[in-house]
Design a protein around this motif. Structure first.
Motif, short mmCIF file in Angstrom:
data_model
loop_
_atom_site.label_atom_id
_atom_site.label_comp_id
_atom_site.label_asym_id
_atom_site.label_seq_id
_atom_site.Cartn_x
_atom_site.Cartn_y
_atom_site.Cartn_z
N GLU A 100 0.82 -1.22 0.00
CA GLU A 100 0.00 0.00 0.00
C GLU A 100 0.85 1.27 0.00
O GLU A 100 0.36 2.36 -0.31
CB GLU A 100 -0.93 0.01 1.22
CG GLU A 100 -0.20 0.06 2.54
CD GLU A 100 -1.13 0.09 3.74
OE1 GLU A 100 -0.65 0.18 4.88
OE2 GLU A 100 -2.37 0.03 3.53
N ASN A 101 2.14 1.12 0.31
CA ASN A 101 3.03 2.28 0.37
C ASN A 101 3.96 2.37 -0.84
O ASN A 101 4.95 3.10 -0.80
CB ASN A 101 3.86 2.24 1.66
CG ASN A 101 3.01 2.43 2.89
OD1 ASN A 101 2.05 3.20 2.88
ND2 ASN A 101 3.32 1.72 3.96
N ASP A 186 -5.37 6.86 5.07
CA ASP A 186 -5.71 6.52 3.69
C ASP A 186 -5.90 7.78 2.85
O ASP A 186 -5.56 7.81 1.66
CB ASP A 186 -6.98 5.67 3.66
CG ASP A 186 -6.75 4.27 4.22
OD1 ASP A 186 -5.57 3.86 4.28
OD2 ASP A 186 -7.73 3.61 4.62
N ARG A 189 -2.54 9.04 1.75
CA ARG A 189 -2.00 8.25 0.63
C ARG A 189 -2.65 8.67 -0.68
O ARG A 189 -1.99 8.75 -1.72
CB ARG A 189 -2.23 6.76 0.89
CG ARG A 189 -1.33 6.17 1.96
CD ARG A 189 -1.43 4.65 1.98
NE ARG A 189 -0.54 4.11 2.99
CZ ARG A 189 -0.87 3.93 4.27
NH1 ARG A 189 -2.08 4.26 4.68
NH2 ARG A 189 0.00 3.43 5.13
N GLN A 193 -0.52 10.25 -3.79
CA GLN A 193 -0.52 9.67 -5.13
C GLN A 193 -0.96 10.71 -6.16
O GLN A 193 -0.42 10.76 -7.27
CB GLN A 193 -1.43 8.44 -5.20
CG GLN A 193 -1.35 7.72 -6.54
CD GLN A 193 -1.95 6.34 -6.49
OE1 GLN A 193 -2.63 5.98 -5.53
NE2 GLN A 193 -1.71 5.55 -7.52
#
Length: 285
Positions: A100-101, A186, A189, A193
């Motif tokens: 996820e990273n 979340d 993130r 992105q």
């Protein structure tokens, strides 16, 4: 191929296919440790070309097995050197970070995702073609006890380091973030992105969020890179596979996979040079 299981603890599964562009005779050799390699003989064309043979294998798992080396010696010695080539190969880069990273950026190649539960795999390019990129959770796939994300690139053997279309891949060093008492949600993130892909900029964010994103981008976001010296060494090892046995393979610890013989111990088996038992194998002339 029929005699291979008589000499080694391996299983040979064979079948035929008449599909155009595929190989007529196909063989899968299963080894005792669960690894395998594949051989295709006779390319299906208007007239089947039995002078065409393809060998598909993972050198990290197969190259030190005696059955594979026997086959490789046979193919290298029976084929014309100018006609031996590596059409493509897969280069795997392991990133010790949670999936996820790790972020795979889109480029001019077709982008796609495949979801499986909470996990997903990201792709660039067409399946099995040179230029294909795959990013997935290796920890889940191999049931590992530690985080690991794998980046796989399908490359052309003829490509130099400068000719590689290396993808942009970023990862977040969350372990250092936790030491510095900084955490990511979340939403963070998602924003990160968007910033990495150019869908928005820092000035558009609120003061508190902008400051946090600046910290993450500056101190904790890293780029995955491939060192040219590592690439050149891998390329040399690929060349050695085509030149074997004239050039030794990287790992000289051979797994013999011998069929047990009552009169011979393991020490005796290790003294038998590869190829000496089988008259159809000839050294280079």
């Amino acid at each position: 191929m029929e005699e291979l299981p008589l000499r080694y603890r391996c299983e040979v599964i064979n079948w035929q296919t008449f599909k155009m562009g595929a190989f007529r005779l196909q063989f899968k050799i299963l080894l005792p440790d669960g690894n395998s390699f594949w051989i295709g003989v006779g390319l299906n064309q208007a007239k089947t070309n039995f002078k065409r043979i393809r060998l598909d294998f993972n050198p990290n798992k197969i190259a030190n097995h005696a059955p594979f080396r026997e086959i490789l010696i046979f193919l290298n010695t029976k084929s014309k050197r100018m006609h031996t080539c590596i059409p493509r190969y897969d280069l795997a880069i392991d990133i010790p970070i949670e999936r996820e990273n790790v972020f795979l950026m889109k480029d001019n190649r077709a982008y796609s995702e495949r979801r499986h539960g909470k996990e997903w795999t990201s792709y660039l390019g067409k399946s099995s073609n040179v230029g294909r990129v795959k990013l997935y959770n290796k920890q889940v796939e191999s049931k590992l006890s530690y985080p690991l994300t794998r980046l796989e690139l399908t490359l052309d053997y003829q490509q130099s380091f400068l000719e590689l279309n290396f993808p942009k891949v970023y990862y977040i060093n969350t372990s250092q973030m936790h030491i510095d008492e900084l955490s990511m949600t979340d939403t963070d993130r998602f924003i990160l992105q968007a910033l990495l892909t150019g869908h928005g900029g820092l000035p558009e964010l609120g003061r508190k969020t902008r400051k946090k994103m600046e910290q993450i981008l500056t101190y904790y976001t890293k780029t995955v890179r491939l060192d040219q010296k590592v690439f050149d060494e891998l390329h040399r090892q690929l060349t050695d596979l085509m030149d074997f046995p004239l050039k030794p393979l990287p790992d000289d610890t051979i797994i013999f996979d011998k069929t047990p013989m009552p009169s011979a111990g393991q020490a005796d088996l290790k003294e038998i040079p590869i190829g000496s038992e089988f008259p159809f194998l000839r050294p280079y002339e």
